[in-house]
Design an enzyme around this catalytic site. Sequence first.
Site, mmCIF file in Angstrom:
data_model
loop_
_atom_site.group_PDB
_atom_site.id
_atom_site.type_symbol
_atom_site.label_atom_id
_atom_site.label_comp_id
_atom_site.label_asym_id
_atom_site.label_seq_id
_atom_site.Cartn_x
_atom_site.Cartn_y
_atom_site.Cartn_z
ATOM 1 N N ASP A 9 -7.865 -5.798 0.307
ATOM 2 C CA ASP A 9 -8.620 -6.421 -0.716
ATOM 3 C C ASP A 9 -8.022 -7.926 -0.424
ATOM 4 O O ASP A 9 -8.149 -8.919 -1.298
ATOM 5 C CB ASP A 9 -8.066 -5.839 -2.054
ATOM 6 C CG ASP A 9 -8.415 -4.438 -2.400
ATOM 7 O OD1 ASP A 9 -10.212 -4.838 -1.893
ATOM 8 O OD2 ASP A 9 -8.335 -3.811 -2.916
ATOM 9 N N HIS B 5 1.194 -1.457 0.353
ATOM 10 C CA HIS B 5 0.083 -0.108 -0.260
ATOM 11 C C HIS B 5 0.824 0.748 -0.226
ATOM 12 O O HIS B 5 1.956 1.252 0.761
ATOM 13 C CB HIS B 5 -0.953 0.400 1.155
ATOM 14 C CG HIS B 5 -2.054 0.750 1.139
ATOM 15 N ND1 HIS B 5 -1.848 2.546 1.497
ATOM 16 C CD2 HIS B 5 -3.397 0.558 1.013
ATOM 17 C CE1 HIS B 5 -3.321 2.875 1.036
ATOM 18 N NE2 HIS B 5 -4.028 1.729 0.728
#
Length: 436
Positions: free
Chosen positions: A371, A313
């Site tokens: 996710d 991320h």
Amino acid sequence: MKLADNKATMSFSNGAPSVEMPIYQGSVGPDVIDIRKLYAQTGMFTYDPGFLSTASCQSAITYIDGDKGELLYRGYPIEQLAVNCDFMETCHLLLYGNLPNASAKADFTKRVSNHTMVNEQMQFFLRGFRRDAHPMAIMTGLVGALSAFYHDSTDITNPEHREISAIRLIAKLPTLVAMAYKYSAGQPYMYPKNNLSYAGNFMHMMFATPCEDYVVNPVIERAIDRIFILHADHEQNASTSTVRLCGSSGTNPFAAIAAGVACLWGPAHGGANEACLNMLEDIQKMGGISKVGEFMNQVKDKNSGVKLMGFGHRVYKNYDPRAKLMQETCKEVLAALGLENDPLFKLAMALEKIALEDDYFVQRKLYPNVDFYSGIVQRAIGIPVGLFTAVFALARTVGWIAQLNEMIGDPEYKIGRPRQLFTGSVRREVLPIAQR
Ligand code: ACO
């Protein structure tokens, strides 16, 4: 914005006069250097592709501490919101800045429920798509098309229009996602049932048919609601920045949100949930857990182009707090559906364990993001893989609108217009075609 006591000074090795720039402090998080006058004072731009060091706006909505792995909506930790609140309360919080009391919640929920139907013409619009169209292609079209149906809420400069378009978008997105699904499945659309919860109604529109009622399993209803809460906002990510940039031209809210949907589709952003589930299925087909080592070697090989989807991320350099909550939900849903031994969940856990112990991931501070587990939950519920990102878009809509409205209400708001470092040809003359 609060001015800091100190200032930044930029000096130049060629003897050009140095420039002083104000520094502003947020309520928490890094300070920012105000470079707005830099070009006027020096004739130079700053260069920051991908916005690695650039705050594009001031915002009071969502705060992320990537090193701590902390996510706050309007100051409230995501862990507390996920356990103590539902999605309607979260929407109210993001839009208006405060958690509603019981009567404010009832009033807000009623206002949203009143708008869950879409114009009947939308069905004909939907029919123009191929049945096998990707749901995100359909959603980009449908959301943009809302501006053709709701002319009375398209003036972004009018606070009443902004309010009604916000409620309409939150209310209608589940209807549109379910319609996109029903269309691809060849089933009749199910009208919303406003006595159900927001998540329950979405499940009803997805899985009921005119032949039989669909009774929503409360564990699944709660899981869907949690998916919505966890995806509701995430400060200035790619799709939110897209919505802000698009909206900065004064375009209508439906068009701006459609731009967000288009951006979210990419596999480096919201499309990662679909890509992650496809990756898990591929590894499973290759032989499952016994092939994890081989797969990890591919991920670490820079020439392979293979990434561990659902990992890494831009902001989190620690565990994404949403991933922890999603992992919990995953366990609950699989247990409720008698799928405790789901091979993909076991595979995901094995991949996570190996990655968290592997130097490649440790050195780069790569952790599971939201996710990594959300696809397993959705698949267990019966949501088709191609629809995962559309569900994400549904949930993120409230964040996009809150950010868009915040921008329009900001006295410092200007059309977004980045500059560039030009590296192309300098001026040259066009030769007649015979001489080229
Ligand atoms: N698998 C393998 N290596 C990775 C991964 C991954 N998932 N993510 C990052 N890396 C590596 C990069 O190759 C790079 O290595 P290097 O320093 O040797 O060149 C290093 O880690 C830093 O990564 P960047 O790509 O520079 O980080 P950036 O902040 O630009 O990208 C992103 C972040 C796009 C999320 C990236 O981690 C990624 O592609 N992850 C997979 C897709 C994904 O899960 N996206 C969902 C994001 S969350 C969301 O939108 C809801």
